[in-house]
Design an enzyme around this catalytic site. Structure first.
Site, PDB file in Angstrom:
ATOM      1  N   ASN A   1      47.427   2.794 -50.653  1.00 40.56           N
ATOM      2  CA  ASN A   1      47.958   1.428 -50.551  1.00 40.56           C
ATOM      3  C   ASN A   1      48.795   1.186 -51.809  1.00 40.56           C
ATOM      4  O   ASN A   1      48.250   0.963 -52.880  1.00 40.56           O
ATOM      5  CB  ASN A   1      46.781   0.451 -50.455  1.00 40.56           C
ATOM      6  CG  ASN A   1      47.211  -0.999 -50.575  1.00 40.56           C
ATOM      7  OD1 ASN A   1      48.402  -1.314 -50.476  1.00 40.56           O
ATOM      8  ND2 ASN A   1      46.256  -1.882 -50.785  1.00 40.56           N
TER       9      ASN A   1
ATOM     10  N   LYS B   1      50.681  -1.229 -52.554  1.00 40.24           N
ATOM     11  CA  LYS B   1      50.812  -2.645 -52.953  1.00 40.24           C
ATOM     12  C   LYS B   1      52.278  -2.949 -53.295  1.00 40.24           C
ATOM     13  O   LYS B   1      53.174  -2.424 -52.664  1.00 40.24           O
ATOM     14  CB  LYS B   1      49.842  -2.950 -54.096  1.00 40.24           C
ATOM     15  CG  LYS B   1      48.416  -2.505 -53.772  1.00 40.24           C
ATOM     16  CD  LYS B   1      47.385  -2.997 -54.734  1.00 40.24           C
ATOM     17  CE  LYS B   1      46.008  -2.502 -54.284  1.00 40.24           C
ATOM     18  NZ  LYS B   1      44.917  -2.999 -55.103  1.00 40.24           N
TER      19      LYS B   1
ATOM     20  N   HIS C   1      43.414  -7.341 -46.299  1.00 39.01           N
ATOM     21  CA  HIS C   1      43.189  -6.909 -47.682  1.00 39.01           C
ATOM     22  C   HIS C   1      42.797  -8.112 -48.540  1.00 39.01           C
ATOM     23  O   HIS C   1      43.326  -9.204 -48.365  1.00 39.01           O
ATOM     24  CB  HIS C   1      44.443  -6.233 -48.247  1.00 39.01           C
ATOM     25  CG  HIS C   1      44.148  -5.528 -49.541  1.00 39.01           C
ATOM     26  ND1 HIS C   1      44.068  -6.190 -50.739  1.00 39.01           N
ATOM     27  CD2 HIS C   1      43.870  -4.231 -49.802  1.00 39.01           C
ATOM     28  CE1 HIS C   1      43.760  -5.311 -51.689  1.00 39.01           C
ATOM     29  NE2 HIS C   1      43.642  -4.117 -51.147  1.00 39.01           N
TER      30      HIS C   1
ATOM     31  N   GLU D   1      43.509  -8.994 -51.428  1.00 44.18           N
ATOM     32  CA  GLU D   1      44.596  -9.667 -52.163  1.00 44.18           C
ATOM     33  C   GLU D   1      45.369 -10.605 -51.239  1.00 44.18           C
ATOM     34  O   GLU D   1      45.867 -11.645 -51.666  1.00 44.18           O
ATOM     35  CB  GLU D   1      45.512  -8.611 -52.809  1.00 44.18           C
ATOM     36  CG  GLU D   1      44.823  -7.961 -54.002  1.00 44.18           C
ATOM     37  CD  GLU D   1      45.248  -6.528 -54.288  1.00 44.18           C
ATOM     38  OE1 GLU D   1      46.279  -6.083 -53.767  1.00 44.18           O
ATOM     39  OE2 GLU D   1      44.520  -5.853 -55.049  1.00 44.18           O
TER      40      GLU D   1
ATOM     41  N   GLU E   1      35.907  -2.687 -49.184  1.00 44.87           N
ATOM     42  CA  GLU E   1      36.437  -2.780 -50.543  1.00 44.87           C
ATOM     43  C   GLU E   1      35.811  -3.970 -51.270  1.00 44.87           C
ATOM     44  O   GLU E   1      36.275  -5.108 -51.113  1.00 44.87           O
ATOM     45  CB  GLU E   1      37.957  -2.982 -50.504  1.00 44.87           C
ATOM     46  CG  GLU E   1      38.709  -1.857 -49.844  1.00 44.87           C
ATOM     47  CD  GLU E   1      40.153  -1.813 -50.323  1.00 44.87           C
ATOM     48  OE1 GLU E   1      40.557  -0.748 -50.792  1.00 44.87           O
ATOM     49  OE2 GLU E   1      40.850  -2.831 -50.242  1.00 44.87           O
TER      50      GLU E   1
ATOM     51  N   GLY F   1      40.949  -2.296 -58.508  1.00 40.35           N
ATOM     52  CA  GLY F   1      41.833  -2.291 -59.666  1.00 40.35           C
ATOM     53  C   GLY F   1      41.124  -2.577 -60.979  1.00 40.35           C
ATOM     54  O   GLY F   1      41.762  -2.825 -61.994  1.00 40.35           O
TER      55      GLY F   1
ATOM     56  N   SER G   1      38.831   1.288 -56.961  1.00 40.87           N
ATOM     57  CA  SER G   1      38.776   2.184 -58.122  1.00 40.87           C
ATOM     58  C   SER G   1      38.361   3.613 -57.761  1.00 40.87           C
ATOM     59  O   SER G   1      37.625   4.267 -58.494  1.00 40.87           O
ATOM     60  CB  SER G   1      37.872   1.608 -59.210  1.00 40.87           C
ATOM     61  OG  SER G   1      38.390   0.369 -59.673  1.00 40.87           O
TER      62      SER G   1
HETATM   63  P1  PGA Z   1      42.401   0.369 -56.385  1.00 43.26           P
HETATM   64  O1  PGA Z   1      42.829  -0.514 -55.115  1.00 43.26           O
HETATM   65  O2  PGA Z   1      42.200   1.783 -55.883  1.00 43.26           O
HETATM   66  O3  PGA Z   1      43.553   0.257 -57.343  1.00 43.26           O
HETATM   67  O4  PGA Z   1      41.134  -0.211 -56.920  1.00 43.26           O
HETATM   68  C1  PGA Z   1      42.215  -0.318 -53.875  1.00 43.26           C
HETATM   69  C2  PGA Z   1      42.826  -1.241 -52.839  1.00 43.26           C
HETATM   70  O5  PGA Z   1      43.095  -2.416 -53.151  1.00 43.26           O
HETATM   71  O6  PGA Z   1      43.046  -0.838 -51.689  1.00 43.26           O
END
Ligand code: PGA
Length: 255
Positions: free
Chosen positions: A9, A11, A94, A96, A166, A172, A212
């Protein structure tokens, strides 16, 4: 036997040109790794170029969102039909998007149904916040999100669906959920699907962990019986890291 699926992903990273350069560099490293489904999810503006660059390869393309309507006065939005031919997967729900763009469970369900109607495969992201986790609400929150997302979706569509667990506090942050916790929650998601659709269907649904994920913790996640892959943010943006994730997934699942 479920084929593991590793999805990057990206982003809001990489321009259209950078995205194409990146997949050209990535492709020779991962194209021939068998037994693992490999997906990259660039920004909308990069989908045309990335899809063309990956045509005829084993690396698939996903989008990061979609609108549920066919067309209409929805300024800024992308309809499912616009993605047909460009992508196979679409991430919806997601955290976010839930957090910053007011995504709701109801809309995630609408999007899932719209995608399936167009032959596109939803990657449905679910996960609890730090506060919900601390309050012991993980199972309740996650199972509520899964039930809402799957409302009125028939059993025959379930093999087309990927669920990504997640935990928001792990995205992140470098603070990944332990493989045991991830396995537990994901087994709980499979139990919800079993309750809704029966064990045969639930055994076919792939459920990823995300938050992560790095080359250093990938093997442990992939060694868990219910974890069928990863949705990866940060570590999907570098050729070396993403390649290692796919290699480790293939090794851990013995493919
Ligand atoms: P990350 O993000 O691996 O940077 O923690 C995962 C995601 O949001 O899909």
């Amino acid at each position: 036997m479920r084929t593991p699926i590793i999805a990057g992903n990206w982003k809001m990273h990489k321009t259209a040109a950078e995205s194409v350069d990146f997949v050209r560099e990535l492709l020779p490293h991962i194209d021939s790794i068998a037994g693992v489904e490999k997906v990259v999810c660039p920004a909308f503006i990069a989908l045309t170029g990335v899809s063309a660059a990956l045509a005829g390869t084993q690396v698939k393309v996903g989008a990061q969102n979609v609108h549920w309507e066919e067309k209409g006065a929805y300024t800024s939005q992308i309809a499912p039909g616009m993605l047909v031919g460009l992508v196979e997967y679409v991430i919806i729900g997601h955290s976010e998007v839930r957090q910053y763009l007011a995504e709701t469970d109801e809309n995630v369900n609408r999007k899932a149904k719209a995608l399936l109607a167009h032959g596109l495969k939803p990657i449905i992201a679910v996960g609890e916040s730090d506060a919900q986790n601390s309050a012991g609400l993980t199972e309740q929150v996650v199972s509520g999100q899964v039930r809402a997302a799957l409302t009125d979706i028939p059993a025959e569509s379930l093999p087309q669906i990927v669920i990504a667990y997640e935990p928001i506090w792990a995205i992140g942050t470098g603070k990944n959920a332990s493989p045991e916790i991830a396995q537990n929650t994901i087994a709980g998601i499979r139990a919800v699907i079993t309750e809704l659709y029966g064990a045969d269907t639930a055994q076919q649904v792939r459920i990823q962990y995300g938050g992560s994920v790095k080359p250093g913790n990938m093997t442990e996640y992939m060694s868990q019986p219910d974890i069928d892959g990863a949705l990866v943010g940060g570590a999907s943006l570098a050729v070396g890291d993403f390649t290692q994730l796919i290699q480790k997934a293939a090794e851990a699942k013995g493919v």
